[in-house]
Design a protein around this motif. Structure first.
Motif, PDB file in Angstrom:
ATOM      1  N   GLU A   1      12.646  10.731   2.277  1.00 23.89           N
ATOM      2  CA  GLU A   1      12.304   9.415   2.809  1.00 23.89           C
ATOM      3  C   GLU A   1      13.248   9.081   3.967  1.00 23.89           C
ATOM      4  O   GLU A   1      14.475   9.203   3.841  1.00 23.89           O
ATOM      5  CB  GLU A   1      12.433   8.354   1.718  1.00 23.89           C
ATOM      6  CG  GLU A   1      12.055   6.955   2.206  1.00 23.89           C
ATOM      7  CD  GLU A   1      12.313   5.877   1.169  1.00 23.89           C
ATOM      8  OE1 GLU A   1      11.798   4.769   1.343  1.00 23.89           O
ATOM      9  OE2 GLU A   1      13.056   6.151   0.191  1.00 23.89           O
ATOM     10  N   CYS A   2      12.686   8.676   5.081  1.00 24.41           N
ATOM     11  CA  CYS A   2      13.484   8.367   6.264  1.00 24.41           C
ATOM     12  C   CYS A   2      13.396   6.874   6.585  1.00 24.41           C
ATOM     13  O   CYS A   2      12.304   6.333   6.740  1.00 24.41           O
ATOM     14  CB  CYS A   2      13.003   9.172   7.467  1.00 24.41           C
ATOM     15  SG  CYS A   2      13.180  10.968   7.265  1.00 24.41           S
ATOM     16  N   ILE A   3      14.548   6.231   6.673  1.00 25.90           N
ATOM     17  CA  ILE A   3      14.639   4.833   7.079  1.00 25.90           C
ATOM     18  C   ILE A   3      15.309   4.796   8.448  1.00 25.90           C
ATOM     19  O   ILE A   3      16.380   5.393   8.637  1.00 25.90           O
ATOM     20  CB  ILE A   3      15.457   4.001   6.068  1.00 25.90           C
ATOM     21  CG1 ILE A   3      14.846   4.107   4.671  1.00 25.90           C
ATOM     22  CG2 ILE A   3      15.556   2.551   6.517  1.00 25.90           C
ATOM     23  CD1 ILE A   3      13.485   3.486   4.539  1.00 25.90           C
ATOM     24  N   TYR A   4      14.703   4.109   9.400  1.00 28.27           N
ATOM     25  CA  TYR A   4      15.183   4.114  10.784  1.00 28.27           C
ATOM     26  C   TYR A   4      15.936   2.814  11.065  1.00 28.27           C
ATOM     27  O   TYR A   4      15.346   1.771  11.316  1.00 28.27           O
ATOM     28  CB  TYR A   4      14.011   4.319  11.738  1.00 28.27           C
ATOM     29  CG  TYR A   4      13.278   5.602  11.453  1.00 28.27           C
ATOM     30  CD1 TYR A   4      13.654   6.800  12.044  1.00 28.27           C
ATOM     31  CD2 TYR A   4      12.224   5.635  10.529  1.00 28.27           C
ATOM     32  CE1 TYR A   4      13.001   7.993  11.743  1.00 28.27           C
ATOM     33  CE2 TYR A   4      11.564   6.825  10.224  1.00 28.27           C
ATOM     34  CZ  TYR A   4      11.961   7.995  10.843  1.00 28.27           C
ATOM     35  OH  TYR A   4      11.312   9.166  10.538  1.00 28.27           O
ATOM     36  N   THR A   5      17.266   2.919  11.014  1.00 28.13           N
ATOM     37  CA  THR A   5      18.111   1.741  11.112  1.00 28.13           C
ATOM     38  C   THR A   5      18.595   1.553  12.546  1.00 28.13           C
ATOM     39  O   THR A   5      18.945   2.528  13.220  1.00 28.13           O
ATOM     40  CB  THR A   5      19.338   1.899  10.200  1.00 28.13           C
ATOM     41  OG1 THR A   5      18.948   2.548   8.986  1.00 28.13           O
ATOM     42  CG2 THR A   5      19.938   0.557   9.863  1.00 28.13           C
ATOM     43  N   PRO A   6      18.668   0.311  13.022  1.00 20.73           N
ATOM     44  CA  PRO A   6      19.167   0.056  14.376  1.00 20.73           C
ATOM     45  C   PRO A   6      20.683   0.171  14.440  1.00 20.73           C
ATOM     46  O   PRO A   6      21.364   0.345  13.416  1.00 20.73           O
ATOM     47  CB  PRO A   6      18.722  -1.381  14.639  1.00 20.73           C
ATOM     48  CG  PRO A   6      18.702  -2.009  13.278  1.00 20.73           C
ATOM     49  CD  PRO A   6      18.248  -0.932  12.345  1.00 20.73           C
ATOM     50  N   ALA A   7      21.221   0.064  15.644  1.00 24.26           N
ATOM     51  CA  ALA A   7      22.670   0.103  15.852  1.00 24.26           C
ATOM     52  C   ALA A   7      23.002  -0.676  17.109  1.00 24.26           C
ATOM     53  O   ALA A   7      22.139  -0.938  17.948  1.00 24.26           O
ATOM     54  CB  ALA A   7      23.156   1.547  15.978  1.00 24.26           C
TER      55      ALA A   7
ATOM     56  N   ASN B   1      18.275   7.133   9.270  1.00 21.96           N
ATOM     57  CA  ASN B   1      18.254   7.726  10.595  1.00 21.96           C
ATOM     58  C   ASN B   1      18.634   6.713  11.670  1.00 21.96           C
ATOM     59  O   ASN B   1      18.291   5.537  11.586  1.00 21.96           O
ATOM     60  CB  ASN B   1      16.853   8.263  10.912  1.00 21.96           C
ATOM     61  CG  ASN B   1      16.493   9.468  10.068  1.00 21.96           C
ATOM     62  OD1 ASN B   1      17.331  10.048   9.401  1.00 21.96           O
ATOM     63  ND2 ASN B   1      15.228   9.857  10.107  1.00 21.96           N
ATOM     64  N   HIS B   2      19.323   7.214  12.692  1.00 27.03           N
ATOM     65  CA  HIS B   2      19.665   6.382  13.843  1.00 27.03           C
ATOM     66  C   HIS B   2      18.394   6.159  14.674  1.00 27.03           C
ATOM     67  O   HIS B   2      17.907   7.072  15.319  1.00 27.03           O
ATOM     68  CB  HIS B   2      20.744   7.095  14.669  1.00 27.03           C
ATOM     69  CG  HIS B   2      21.298   6.290  15.775  1.00 27.03           C
ATOM     70  ND1 HIS B   2      22.499   6.579  16.385  1.00 27.03           N
ATOM     71  CD2 HIS B   2      20.830   5.186  16.405  1.00 27.03           C
ATOM     72  CE1 HIS B   2      22.727   5.695  17.334  1.00 27.03           C
ATOM     73  NE2 HIS B   2      21.726   4.852  17.361  1.00 27.03           N
ATOM     74  N   ARG B   3      17.879   4.949  14.634  1.00 30.70           N
ATOM     75  CA  ARG B   3      16.548   4.652  15.184  1.00 30.70           C
ATOM     76  C   ARG B   3      16.386   5.117  16.628  1.00 30.70           C
ATOM     77  O   ARG B   3      15.333   5.653  17.007  1.00 30.70           O
ATOM     78  CB  ARG B   3      16.282   3.148  15.100  1.00 30.70           C
ATOM     79  CG  ARG B   3      14.898   2.751  15.611  1.00 30.70           C
ATOM     80  CD  ARG B   3      14.702   1.247  15.600  1.00 30.70           C
ATOM     81  NE  ARG B   3      14.642   0.729  14.235  1.00 30.70           N
ATOM     82  CZ  ARG B   3      14.573  -0.572  13.947  1.00 30.70           C
ATOM     83  NH1 ARG B   3      14.591  -1.470  14.917  1.00 30.70           N
ATOM     84  NH2 ARG B   3      14.504  -0.966  12.689  1.00 30.70           N
TER      85      ARG B   3
END
Length: 391
Positions: free
Chosen positions: A63-69, A47-49
């Protein structure tokens, strides 16, 4: 390939995330991810954090992973996928699914880490008017890189399969986009605007040049139609093209902007006299599938993609990319209400098996199992459903 007790772990990245629904890729992630979970697959979505103030680790079994950009207009999507790809390659996932051909170069990372990958490359992004100069060249190059670095290329239409073979000499698997047919929708959403069922034509899509809303509006206003033209959609930024359209002063035009309520959107589709589809580039288009699923009479731009989706005229009429053609088809549709009734009556039958989400999910599962090298144990209830779907 023998069945395994091991749980298949699939990572999905390149969209905004789950359960965030904004566009076609986000919808695909939701529909596909939930069905894979029901089939016993461990699904991880990146996911886009910045879009998720709350960040639960699991949502509906996904499962959701919140990745930075890097939050700039040109780097947000690419940097988000880059960071997600690094994270996935350092994890224990079995297969990585990436969406969007712009992410083609990142397949090199998965190659280095020897992670099996698939990429859904979507449409002819390099031809879209919004990608001029460097943007167009980047998309073409990135699409070519996708064919070199990813283990499986996925296109959503037979025409796009042909394009990738012709341009890049690359084979791909065709897995269409899905839709959920809806039989009824509350007309109250339409009537609150003082409009009755079938008193309007409809456009649904972003207000960008390659969707040709400007030509449709111009041609419609030149026609003798007394109906309204309702435009659902916008762009999420200040834009001269969209602003110019929204400033056209005519009582027959109604701009509704974005509609995020699924029930309201269903109502506008279901009760329109006819739906205009002006999308020029791309494969299987979600808005067109919705129009079929909601029982619309469809008037579509004559492209190979739209011909494929409407089965060469079985489920709609075609117009050319000119205001005169729009004027003519508008007046022809108005003068043949029985023909429009017929198109509405057969529209949902246009959602043949390849356009159903259950079948789409089964096709993706086959790809993931082939890439991982083992088959998963499908829960008994789901196994029965799958057995009925296999031709």
């Amino acid at each position: 390939m023998a069945k395994s007790k091991k749980k298949l772990k699939v990572a999905i990245m390149g969209a905004k995330g789950y359960p965030y629904v904004y566009g076609g890729y986000d919808t695909m992630v939701r529909e596909l991810g939930e069905r894979l979970v029901h089939r016993g697959v461990h699904v991880r979505v990146y996911n886009h954090r910045a879009l998720f103030p709350q960040r639960p680790r699991y949502v509906n079994g996904i499962e959701c992973i919140y990745t930075p950009a890097i939050e700039t207009k040109s780097l947000t999507q690419l940097s988000h996928t880059f960071f997600s790809m690094i994270h996935a390659c350092l994890s224990d996932v079995d297969v990585i699914l990436v969406v969007n051909s712009a992410n083609g170069p990142f397949g090199l990372i998965s190659k280095i880490f020897r992670k099996p990958t698939a990429i859904n490359v979507d449409g002819l992004e390099w031809l879209r008017p919004k990608w001029k100069g460097f943007g167009s060249k980047y998309f073409f190059w990135a699409s070519r890189m996708a064919t070199k670095f990813y283990d499986q290329i996925i296109n959503d239409s037979v025409e796009m399969e042909r394009v990738y073979k012709q341009l890049f000499n690359a084979s791909s698997k065709v897995i269409a986009y899905g839709a959920n047919p809806v039989e009824e929708a509350d007309p109250g959403y339409v009537e609150k605007w003082g409009i009755s069922a079938q008193e309007y034509f409809l456009i649904v899509g972003r207000l960008i040049p390659d969707n040709n809303a400007d030509i449709i509006i111009k041609g419609f206003l030149q026609s003798d139609s007394k109906r309204k033209l309702v435009i659902v959609g916008d762009v999420p930024y200040l834009d001269d093209y969209a602003t110019l359209l929204k400033n056209i002063d005519d009582d027959r035009l109604l701009f509704l902007g974005y509609i995020t309520d699924g029930n309201e959107l269903a109502a506008w589709y279901t009760h329109c006299y006819a739906y205009f589809h002006g999308h020029e580039f791309g494969g299987t288009n979600p808005a067109m599938l919705k129009a079929l699923g909601y029982g619309c009479a469809i008037l579509a731009l004559d492209t190979p993609f739209n011909q494929e989706m409407l089965q060469n005229g079985k489920h709609g009429w075609y117009f050319q990319r000119s205001a005169q053609s729009i004027k003519d088809i508008t007046e022809a549709a108005e003068s043949t209400p029985k023909r429009m009734d017929y198109f509405r009556s057969i529209a949902r039958s246009g959602l043949v098996k390849k356009y159903t989400w259950d079948y789409v999910a089964e096709q993706y599962l086959e790809v993931f199992q082939d890439l991982a090298g083992f088959k998963v144990e499908v829960p008994s209830g789901e196994a029965d459903k799958v057995e009925k779907m296999i031709p």
